[in-house]
Design a protein around this motif. Structure first.
Motif, mmCIF file in Angstrom:
data_model
loop_
_atom_site.group_PDB
_atom_site.id
_atom_site.type_symbol
_atom_site.label_atom_id
_atom_site.label_comp_id
_atom_site.label_asym_id
_atom_site.label_seq_id
_atom_site.Cartn_x
_atom_site.Cartn_y
_atom_site.Cartn_z
ATOM 1 N N ALA A 51 0.822 -1.198 0.000
ATOM 2 C CA ALA A 51 0.000 0.000 0.000
ATOM 3 C C ALA A 51 0.863 1.258 0.000
ATOM 4 C CB ALA A 51 -0.925 0.005 1.223
ATOM 5 N N ALA A 52 2.019 1.192 0.675
ATOM 6 C CA ALA A 52 2.920 2.354 0.722
ATOM 7 C C ALA A 52 4.345 1.859 0.610
ATOM 8 C CB ALA A 52 2.718 3.126 2.037
ATOM 9 N N PRO A 53 5.189 2.561 -0.135
ATOM 10 C CA PRO A 53 6.584 2.133 -0.276
ATOM 11 C C PRO A 53 7.333 2.278 1.037
ATOM 12 C CG PRO A 53 6.251 4.286 -1.253
ATOM 13 C CD PRO A 53 4.888 3.789 -0.870
ATOM 14 N N HIS A 54 8.295 1.383 1.290
ATOM 15 C CA HIS A 54 9.109 1.449 2.494
ATOM 16 C C HIS A 54 10.121 2.571 2.368
ATOM 17 C CE1 HIS A 54 7.525 -2.145 4.369
ATOM 18 N NE2 HIS A 54 7.672 -2.800 3.226
ATOM 19 N N ALA A 55 10.230 3.390 3.429
ATOM 20 C CA ALA A 55 11.228 4.456 3.429
ATOM 21 C C ALA A 55 12.602 3.860 3.703
ATOM 22 C CB ALA A 55 10.872 5.496 4.507
ATOM 23 N N GLU A 56 13.612 4.395 3.016
ATOM 24 C CA GLU A 56 14.968 3.906 3.221
ATOM 25 C C GLU A 56 15.451 4.300 4.620
ATOM 26 O OE1 GLU A 56 17.538 5.251 0.194
ATOM 27 O OE2 GLU A 56 16.455 4.277 -1.442
ATOM 28 N N ALA A 57 16.145 3.365 5.274
ATOM 29 C CA ALA A 57 16.638 3.610 6.621
ATOM 30 C C ALA A 57 17.735 4.667 6.600
ATOM 31 C CB ALA A 57 17.169 2.309 7.218
ATOM 32 N N ASP A 58 17.633 5.622 7.527
ATOM 33 C CA ASP A 58 18.636 6.675 7.639
ATOM 34 C C ASP A 58 19.714 6.202 8.605
ATOM 35 O OD1 ASP A 58 20.093 8.948 7.718
ATOM 36 O OD2 ASP A 58 18.604 10.165 8.758
ATOM 37 N N ASP A 59 20.898 5.923 8.082
ATOM 38 C CA ASP A 59 21.960 5.341 8.893
ATOM 39 C C ASP A 59 22.999 6.368 9.315
ATOM 40 O OD1 ASP A 59 23.069 3.114 10.177
ATOM 41 O OD2 ASP A 59 24.547 2.843 8.584
ATOM 42 N N THR A 60 22.697 7.652 9.175
ATOM 43 C CA THR A 60 23.661 8.677 9.574
ATOM 44 C C THR A 60 23.629 8.843 11.098
ATOM 45 O OG1 THR A 60 21.987 10.401 9.242
ATOM 46 C CG2 THR A 60 23.461 9.929 7.397
ATOM 47 N N PRO A 61 24.779 9.223 11.698
ATOM 48 C CA PRO A 61 24.807 9.441 13.156
ATOM 49 C C PRO A 61 23.788 10.483 13.586
ATOM 50 C CG PRO A 61 27.034 9.313 12.277
ATOM 51 C CD PRO A 61 26.110 9.356 11.080
ATOM 52 N N LYS A 62 23.258 10.295 14.784
ATOM 53 C CA LYS A 62 22.228 11.195 15.323
ATOM 54 C C LYS A 62 22.787 12.017 16.478
ATOM 55 C CE LYS A 62 19.043 9.454 12.617
ATOM 56 N NZ LYS A 62 19.918 8.517 11.913
ATOM 57 N N LEU A 63 22.293 13.245 16.606
ATOM 58 C CA LEU A 63 22.672 14.087 17.730
ATOM 59 C C LEU A 63 22.171 13.471 19.031
ATOM 60 C CD1 LEU A 63 21.832 17.547 16.140
ATOM 61 C CD2 LEU A 63 24.114 16.818 16.870
#
Length: 208
Positions: free
Chosen positions: A47-59
């Motif tokens: 029904a909805a495309p999967h969003a790509e995982a954001d693998d960048t470091p987080k604050l």
């Protein structure tokens, strides 16, 4: 008379075609609806495309900062888990967490071994110990450890651009710090696509 007969015989044919045309969309709708349900159940499309995982470091928020504790401080000193108590403000009252300080946590990592470099256009040289800080999660420090050899090489090249005037003033030393931050982040961006180092600190600074 011949025309009348033709009109009478043609009328049923039109009616038959009309019924046929009405029936086709109904069959198509039924078949399409059933086919769509089957396709969804079979996983042919979502029904909805999967969003790509954001693998960048987080604050890292200040509330999650790892605090150093004094030796010998058990339960009853600095909290149940040995966390340091908030610093006292005016009137001896604890300062609320995050007030008057950085918004994000700081993680530190000292680079192994000191750096020795000749000064530009001078017979003197400097020997410095360097530590870096980041407001991002542990992945930045892991990247630094992984690429420490490349980082050391870039730091030495940056130190080689240091003039004799810079090492004897506080403002000059800050210029060196800024240059080292850019040099380290350049390596991390090249290797990992993300920098994340916010500052460089001198743990040792000798001019000879």
């Amino acid at each position: 008379m011949a025309d009348t007969k033709d009109e009478k015989t043609a009328a049923p044919k039109k009616k038959g075609k009309l019924l046929l045309l009405i029936g086709l969309p109904v069959l198509a709708l039924a078949a399409g609806g059933g086919g769509a349900v089957y396709a969804m159940q079979a996983g042919w499309f979502n029904a909805a495309p999967h969003a790509e995982a954001d693998d960048t470091p987080k604050l890292v928020p200040k509330s999650e900062e790892k605090r150093a504790t004094l030796a010998g401080g058990g339960e009853g000193e600095g909290g149940e888990h040995g966390e340091a108590a908030p610093a006292a403000g005016e009137g001896g009252k604890p300062t609320p967490a995050g007030e008057g300080g950085d918004k994000y946590a700081s993680s530190y990592y000292p680079l192994e071994k000191e750096f020795t470099s000749n000064l530009q256009g001078s017979v003197h040289f400097i020997q410095v110990g360097v530590a870096v800080s980041t407001p991002y999660d542990q992945r930045v420090l892991e990247n630094i450890k992984t690429h420490e050899i490349a980082i050391r090489s870039q730091v030495l090249m940056a130190l080689g651009e240091t003039s004799e005037e810079e090492v004897f003033t506080a403002e000059g030393k800050r210029h060196i710090q800024d240059r080292l931050v850019k040099a380290i982040n350049a390596v991390l961006k090249e290797k990992e696509g993300f920098g994340g180092v916010s500052n460089v600190y001198f743990t040792n600074f000798i001019v000879q």
